[in-house]
Design a protein around this motif. Structure first.
Motif, PDB file in Angstrom:
ATOM      1  N   ASP A  58       0.822  -1.210   0.000  1.00 17.13           N
ATOM      2  CA  ASP A  58       0.000   0.000   0.000  1.00 17.13           C
ATOM      3  C   ASP A  58       0.859   1.264   0.000  1.00 17.13           C
ATOM      4  N   ASN A 183      -6.353  -6.526  -2.223  1.00 12.72           N
ATOM      5  CA  ASN A 183      -7.490  -7.446  -2.319  1.00 12.72           C
ATOM      6  C   ASN A 183      -7.998  -7.516  -3.754  1.00 12.72           C
ATOM      7  N   LYS A 228     -11.173   1.582  -3.667  1.00 12.65           N
ATOM      8  CA  LYS A 228     -10.817   1.510  -2.242  1.00 12.65           C
ATOM      9  C   LYS A 228     -10.814   0.073  -1.734  1.00 12.65           C
ATOM     10  N   SER A 229     -11.707  -0.752  -2.244  1.00 14.89           N
ATOM     11  CA  SER A 229     -11.765  -2.144  -1.781  1.00 14.89           C
ATOM     12  C   SER A 229     -10.565  -2.941  -2.277  1.00 14.89           C
ATOM     13  N   LYS A 232      -6.995  -0.446  -1.012  1.00 14.43           N
ATOM     14  CA  LYS A 232      -6.992  -0.150   0.429  1.00 14.43           C
ATOM     15  C   LYS A 232      -6.751   1.327   0.732  1.00 14.43           C
ATOM     16  N   LYS A 233      -7.006   2.194  -0.217  1.00 13.77           N
ATOM     17  CA  LYS A 233      -7.017   3.643   0.020  1.00 13.77           C
ATOM     18  C   LYS A 233      -7.880   4.263  -1.066  1.00 13.77           C
TER      19      LYS A 233
END
Length: 297
Positions: A58, A183, A228-229, A232-233
Motif C-alpha cells: 500500500d 485485495n 478503495k476495496s 486499500k485507500k
C-alpha cells in the motif's frame, strides 16, 4: 520470466538455470517491468540506474539510482520507470542487480534451523518491504556483484551472508504497513493495472473522477468503491501520494521554484499543494529540500 495472471495481479514465474537453486541477475533494460505483479520468491533489488515510481503493497514512493529494497514473498509491487525511458529516442537504460529466492531454495528445513531464526524474522519483516541504506547497502552491493559470477557452494554462502547483513543491520526501514496485501480477484488484473498505469501517466494533469472511472468502465460512485476495496485507500489519497512523491523528487533533484513544482505535479492551488505536502512528509516543501540537500551533502 514467464507471466501468468493469478489472483488478479500478474504472477511472474522466475526462471532458474538447472544448476542454480536461486536467481541472481544483472539487468540492463530500456525500462523496468511496469505492471503490478507478485511471485513466491523473496526479491532483493539494487537500482544502479533509473528513476520512477515504486509501488509496494500500500506504499507509493519514487525510486532512484542507489536504492536497495527487499520485497517479501507474494507482495504486490512494481517499479514504473519515468516516461523518458519509454521514448524510442531514450538516451539511457535502466540497470539493476536482482536476486530472487524462496524460503525452500536450500531445502524445506534449512531456514527452520535454530541458527537461522533471525533470517525467518527477516523474511516475515520483508512482507512489509524493507529499504536498506548506509554501510549495509554498500557492503551488500559488493556482495551482489560477487554473487553474479560466483559458482557452486560460494553462491549459497554469499546469499546467506547478504541476508545475515540485512537481518542484523540498523540501516533498514520497513516501507508499508503490516498486512498490506491488496485485495484482488482473477478478473481484476487488467483493470487494476490499466487504472494504475493511467494514473501514473496522467497524474500531473487535471485528472477527474469521471475520467479515471471511464478507464475502469465504471460509474464514478462504483469506481470509488471498487478502487478503495482493492487498493486499500481512496482514489483521491492515491493520487495525492503520487503527486507529492513527484514533488519530493523534483525538490531533491532540481532547484525548480516550489510554485512551479506545484503546478507541474497537477495542482492548481498552492495552498492545497502545501497542505498535502506537509500532511505526507511532515515538512514544508522548502524544509524538505533543505533537509534532503543536507543529507546528500
Amino acid at each position: 520470466m514467464k507471466k501468468t495472471v493469478i489472483n488478479n495481479i500478474q504472477h511472474l514465474k522466475i526462471n532458474l538455470q538447472p544448476e542454480h537453486s536461486f536467481s541472481a541477475r544483472h539487468d540492463v533494460v530500456p525500462y523496468f517491468f511496469s505492471k503490478l505483479h507478485y511471485h513466491p520468491e523473496i526479491e532483493l533489488v539494487y537500482i544502479i540506474k533509473g528513476t520512477g515510481k515504486q509501488f509496494i503493497g500500500d506504499s507509493i514512493h519514487y525510486f532512484k539510482s542507489g536504492d536497495m529494497i527487499l520485497v517479501g514473498e507474494n507482495m504486490p509491487h512494481l517499479w514504473r520507470s519515468d516516461e523518458k525511458y519509454f521514448s524510442k529516442k531514450a538516451a539511457s537504460a535502466c540497470e539493476a542487480y536482482v536476486i530472487h529466492f524462496t524460503q525452500n531454495c536450500f531445502g524445506k528445513d534449512f531456514f527452520n534451523l535454530p541458527e537461522n531464526k533471525i533470517l525467518l524474522t527477516l523474511f516475515k519483516k520483508a512482507k512489509q518491504g524493507i529499504r536498506i541504506s548506509g554501510n549495509t547497502k554498500s557492503a551488500i552491493m559488493h556482495l551482489m556483484q560477487e554473487l553474479l559470477t560466483a559458482s557452486s557452494t560460494k553462491r549459497i554462502l554469499l546469499l546467506i551472508e547478504i541476508m545475515d547483513l540485512i537481518a542484523n543491520s540498523k540501516h533498514t526501514k520497513t516501507i508499508c504497513r503490516q498486512n498490506a496485501y491488496l485485495n484482488f480477484s482473477a478478473s481484476d488484473s487488467e483493470r487494476i493495472n490499466a487504472i494504475c498505469q493511467y494514473i501514473m501517466r496522467h497524474f500531473n494533469h487535471k485528472l477527474s473522477l469521471k475520467e479515471i472511472a471511464e478507464v475502469a468502465h465504471l460509474s464514478p460512485n462504483a469506481f470509488c468503491r471498487y478502487f478503495k476495496s482493492r487498493i486499500k485507500k481512496s482514489f483521491s489519497n492515491f493520487l495525492i501520494e503520487i503527486r507529492i512523491g513527484h514533488a519530493c523528487k523534483l525538490l531533491a533533484e532540481s532547484e525548480t521554484p516550489v510554485a512551479e513544482i506545484c503546478f507541474e505535479c497537477g495542482y492548481n492551488s498552492f495552498s492545497n499543494f502545501n497542505k498535502h505536502f506537509k500532511l505526507i512528509t511532515k515538512k514544508t516543501p522548502l524544509q524538505y529540500r533543505a533537509f534532503y540537500q543536507k543529507v546528500e551533502g
